[in-house]
Design an enzyme around this catalytic site. Structure first.
Site, mmCIF file in Angstrom:
data_model
loop_
_atom_site.group_PDB
_atom_site.id
_atom_site.type_symbol
_atom_site.label_atom_id
_atom_site.label_comp_id
_atom_site.label_asym_id
_atom_site.label_seq_id
_atom_site.Cartn_x
_atom_site.Cartn_y
_atom_site.Cartn_z
ATOM 1 N N ASN A 1 -4.031 12.677 -5.461
ATOM 2 C CA ASN A 1 -5.434 13.085 -5.453
ATOM 3 C C ASN A 1 -5.825 13.378 -4.004
ATOM 4 O OD1 ASN A 1 -5.794 12.672 -8.236
ATOM 5 N ND2 ASN A 1 -6.170 10.484 -7.917
ATOM 6 N N HIS B 1 -1.219 8.596 -0.536
ATOM 7 C CA HIS B 1 -0.489 7.803 -1.529
ATOM 8 C C HIS B 1 -0.130 8.665 -2.713
ATOM 9 C CE1 HIS B 1 -4.813 7.396 -2.356
ATOM 10 N NE2 HIS B 1 -4.499 7.364 -3.647
ATOM 11 N N GLY C 1 -10.960 12.896 -6.992
ATOM 12 C CA GLY C 1 -10.806 11.495 -7.353
ATOM 13 C C GLY C 1 -10.181 10.623 -6.284
ATOM 14 N N ASP D 1 -0.488 -0.375 -8.962
ATOM 15 C CA ASP D 1 -1.915 -0.088 -8.885
ATOM 16 C C ASP D 1 -2.690 -1.233 -9.521
ATOM 17 O OD1 ASP D 1 -3.642 2.842 -8.568
ATOM 18 O OD2 ASP D 1 -4.609 1.149 -9.577
ATOM 19 N N ILE D 2 -3.786 -1.623 -8.879
ATOM 20 C CA ILE D 2 -4.563 -2.772 -9.360
ATOM 21 C C ILE D 2 -5.304 -2.443 -10.662
ATOM 22 C CG2 ILE D 2 -6.744 -2.328 -8.138
ATOM 23 C CD1 ILE D 2 -6.603 -5.298 -7.201
ATOM 24 N N HIS E 1 0.590 8.526 -6.669
ATOM 25 C CA HIS E 1 0.563 7.766 -7.917
ATOM 26 C C HIS E 1 1.836 8.137 -8.682
ATOM 27 C CE1 HIS E 1 -3.878 6.759 -7.982
ATOM 28 N NE2 HIS E 1 -3.908 7.787 -7.147
HETATM 29 P P1 AMP Z 1 -7.121 7.383 -5.430
HETATM 30 O O1 AMP Z 1 -8.343 7.220 -6.308
HETATM 31 O O2 AMP Z 1 -6.244 8.518 -5.795
HETATM 32 O O3 AMP Z 1 -7.530 7.389 -3.962
HETATM 33 O O4 AMP Z 1 -6.218 6.111 -5.688
HETATM 34 C C1 AMP Z 1 -6.504 4.855 -5.163
HETATM 35 C C2 AMP Z 1 -5.885 3.865 -6.095
HETATM 36 O O5 AMP Z 1 -5.807 2.624 -5.430
HETATM 37 C C3 AMP Z 1 -6.686 3.620 -7.390
HETATM 38 O O6 AMP Z 1 -5.874 3.956 -8.497
HETATM 39 C C4 AMP Z 1 -6.997 2.119 -7.335
HETATM 40 O O7 AMP Z 1 -6.924 1.488 -8.596
HETATM 41 C C5 AMP Z 1 -5.939 1.603 -6.382
HETATM 42 N N1 AMP Z 1 -6.268 0.394 -5.657
HETATM 43 C C6 AMP Z 1 -7.443 0.089 -5.041
HETATM 44 N N2 AMP Z 1 -7.366 -1.104 -4.443
HETATM 45 C C7 AMP Z 1 -6.109 -1.581 -4.692
HETATM 46 C C8 AMP Z 1 -5.409 -2.775 -4.350
HETATM 47 N N3 AMP Z 1 -5.983 -3.748 -3.611
HETATM 48 N N4 AMP Z 1 -4.141 -2.916 -4.780
HETATM 49 C C9 AMP Z 1 -3.548 -1.960 -5.532
HETATM 50 N N5 AMP Z 1 -4.155 -0.800 -5.878
HETATM 51 C C10 AMP Z 1 -5.411 -0.615 -5.469
#
Ligand code: AMP
Ligand code: ZN
Length: 119
Positions: free
Chosen positions: A92, A105, A98, A35-36, A107
């Site tokens: 989520n 995906h 959230g 995760d970024i 987490h």
């Molecule tokens: P959600 O909020 O459950 O939809 O999770 C989306 C996740 O994607 C968040 O935790 C972000 O930090 C992560 N995210 C967004 N853009 C990127 C990216 N380019 N590379 C890796 N993770 C990302």
């Protein structure tokens, strides 16, 4: 377009290698990457390569693929050395919970104490 790549989807682009990510595990059907914005010392996202907007629609359409995501989450926890102490798998679902990226995906969070109930 469920199950197919969506041109405007960030995680479809990561699965296709069009957007860079730190990939920690991948198979023909799933990809796991860091995760970024990590929320724990180990924070990895596991996605199916195929596009579904959330975990429930993935499981309804392709239960074997949903199982692949869970299996990969467990493998990630083993590799990240969080399986022994404990880790959390979170899907989520919906903006109120959230969800910000509407490509299913998991987490996979670990490496610190995780409170319950979650915020
Ligand atoms: P959600 O909020 O459950 O939809 O999770 C989306 C996740 O994607 C968040 O935790 C972000 O930090 C992560 N995210 C967004 N853009 C990127 C990216 N380019 N590379 C890796 N993770 C990302
Ligand atoms: Zn997608």
């Amino acid at each position: 377009m469920a199950g197919e790549t969506q041109a405007d989807c960030l995680f479809c682009k990561i699965a296709a290698g069009e957007v860079p990510a730190t990939v920690v595990h991948e198979t023909e059907t799933v990809v796991a990457f860091r995760d970024i914005t990590p929320q724990a010392p180990s924070h990895v996202l596991v996605i199916p390569r195929a596009h579904y907007p959330d975990a429930a629609s993935l499981a309804a359409a392709e239960p074997a693929l949903a199982a692949e995501v869970l299996r990969a989450a467990g493998e990630v926890a083993e590799r990240e050395k969080t399986a022994g102490s404990g880790y959390r798998i979170v899907f989520n679902t919906g903006s109120g919970a959230g969800q910000t990226v509407f490509h299913a995906h998991a987490h996979v969070l670990g490496g610190r104490g995780l409170e319950w109930p979650p915020g």
